[in-house]
Structures are given as C-alpha cells and as structure tokens.
Scaffold this active site. Structure first.
Site, PDB file in Angstrom:
ATOM      1  N   ARG A 188       0.828  -1.203   0.000  1.00  0.00           N
ATOM      2  CA  ARG A 188       0.000   0.000   0.000  1.00  0.00           C
ATOM      3  C   ARG A 188       0.867   1.259   0.000  1.00  0.00           C
ATOM      4  O   ARG A 188       0.518   2.262  -0.624  1.00  0.00           O
ATOM      5  CB  ARG A 188      -0.942   0.010   1.206  1.00  0.00           C
ATOM      6  N   CYS A 247      -0.243   6.689   8.626  1.00  0.00           N
ATOM      7  CA  CYS A 247      -0.646   5.345   8.206  1.00  0.00           C
ATOM      8  C   CYS A 247      -1.810   5.503   7.242  1.00  0.00           C
ATOM      9  O   CYS A 247      -1.825   6.423   6.421  1.00  0.00           O
ATOM     10  CB  CYS A 247      -1.002   4.473   9.406  1.00  0.00           C
TER      11      CYS A 247
END
Length: 289
Positions: A188, A247
């Site tokens: 990701r 994040c």
C-alpha cells in the site's frame, strides 16, 4: 504508573486497573462489538472505534478522524475513569486499535495508560478467564446483569502539540524539519492494489515502517533495545521529535508511536488524518513506488 505495555499476568494481578477492549475490524463496523460480546477480559468495557475513538467524517478528514477532545474526555469520564486510575487497552488485531486509545488518553492528559502486550491472544495463552458479562454499552448505557461504573472525575488537559495536521506537513515537505514514517504495509505504501483510499502511494518523502515490524513472531513487542536500534536507523540524523507518524487512517501510526515510547525515543507526533485524508485532497502531492 504503567505508560507503555503490560503483560497478561501483570494485568491479572491488578484487579483495580481499568480495562478497555478496543476490538475493531476495518472491513466490518459491527465486528468489534460482536467480538467483545462473545468474550472479553473480566471488567473490560468496549471502546468502539466508530463512535468513542473517532469523530464525524466530512469526506476531507480521513476515515478515522479524531473526535472533539472534550467529547472524548467526557466519554472516558462516563466510563468511570478518574485521574488516578491505571488504564490498560487491548484488542485482537496486533495492538493497532489499542494503541489508538493509548495515544488518545495521553492526548487528553492521562498518562497512566498502557497496552496489553500480545492482546487477547496473550491473555488466553496464559489460561486466564474471559466473560460475556457486559457492564457498559458502547453508548454509555448500562445493561445486562452488571452495574455501570460510577462516572469518573477525569479532567481534560489537552496536549495539542502531540499531533499535526496536513497543513503543517504540506508546509514542510522536502525540509529537514520532519521525517514522516508510514505504518502501512509495503504494498500500500508503494501504491500497489490500493482499494481503501482515493489515490495510491504515500506522502512525498515518507519512509515506510509497517507496524508489524514492531512485533516478534509471537505477537509481542520486541525488546526495548532492539526497537531502539531499529528506530534509530529510521531516524538517522533526525531527533525523535522530528518524526511524524502516519498510516492509512491514524490507527497503526499509533502503534509506531507506542514502539518509539517503549524504545525510549520520545516526542514523535501523529498525523491523524493520514493517507485517507491526504489522498482525498487532489491539491496535495503524492509519491508512488
């Protein structure tokens, strides 16, 4: 006062400590509550991510924006936590949801908070009991056979300097003032197979430290010395207070912040909006690969 992590046996030997089950499933908003109801550590209350630990979404503030600190502090007080109470948080997902509550309590000025090392798995591995008794609902109302705790006297002592927003980061991109560390998995971070957020990739200049790297294969936090060595390698010449933890939506970043505290590296800050906020704003630059 415990301020980082505690073991299952240590928690079991302190029945007066206040416990929160932070079970959460990113893919299913009802799964965390269902897991709590199926069995939890005796005395634990459920801290629901979608209501207690997050604020309203606007479409431009990420998937798990911070709530109004006054609202959060009131919720904590209503669960019975007072200024002298030791709080312990746990979950069933490697500690990312528990670390979010750990960070939020410190954010509003309550330092006596720790995370159960290894979470519910460690508790069960120590052959300690679970219960389905529910002393308090996630909304604050009592039900079932157990009484709701009396409201605590926790007071808000907000520490706004432990968090930064997108404007702070955007104004410092490319400078040596900050070092952004992203806690998402490597795929990701690179922008591969992004299915959760509007754009794939990461904030320009960010480094990648997946939160799972803080743990041993058994799911416990690595020893402080090893964490310190690893994190000093990431910091390089930067001071710990230059580090900005990011994040996907402000959860696993808190896991990295907890690891830094365990390592004795203090002062890092949270970008709560994280990639889910940054990627939703087309005027903000992204980097992939």
């Amino acid at each position: 006062m415990r301020t980082t992590i505690v073991s299952a046996r240590d928690l079991a030997s302190h029945p007066s400590w206040r416990i929160f089950d932070c079970s959460h499933d990113l893919a299913d908003p009802e799964a965390g509550r269902a897991a709590y109801l199926s069995g939890h550590i005796p005395g634990a209350l459920h801290a629901r991510m979608e209501t207690a630990l997050s604020g309203p979404r606007t479409g431009e503030n990420g998937r798990n924006p911070l709530p109004d600190p006054r609202v959060f502090a009131q919720w904590v007080a209503e669960t019975g936590v007072g200024p002298d109470d030791q709080v312990v948080c746990y979950d069933r997902s490697g500690g990312i949801a528990a670390a979010r509550l750990w960070w939020m309590l410190r954010w509003i000025g309550h330092d006596a908070v720790a995370v159960l090392d290894g979470g519910l798995t460690a508790w069960q591995a120590a052959t300690l009991p679970l219960t389905a008794e529910t002393p308090l609902s996630s909304s604050g109302s009592s039900y079932g056979s157990a009484p709701a705790p009396a409201s605590g006297s926790l007071r808000l002592d907000l520490r706004p300097d432990v968090a930064v927003d997108r404007h702070f980061i955007a104004a410092r991109l490319g400078s040596d003032e900050i070092r952004i560390v992203d806690a998402r998995n490597a795929e990701r971070f690179r922008g591969v197979n992004e299915t959760l957020d509007p754009r794939g990739g990461h904030i320009p200049g960010a480094l990648n430290r997946p939160y799972a790297h803080n743990l041993t294969p058994e799911g416990l936090f690595k020893p402080p010395g090893l964490l310190r060595e690893e994190w000093l390698g990431i910091l390089g010449p930067c001071r710990p207070d230059a580090l900005i933890a990011s994040c996907g939506s402000g959860l696993s970043a808190c896991h990295n912040l907890l690891a830094l505290e365990i390592a004795g590296l203090h002062g890092a800050r949270l970008y709560a909006g994280s990639w889910s906020e940054w990627s939703a704003l087309p005027d903000l630059p992204v980097e992939a690969g």
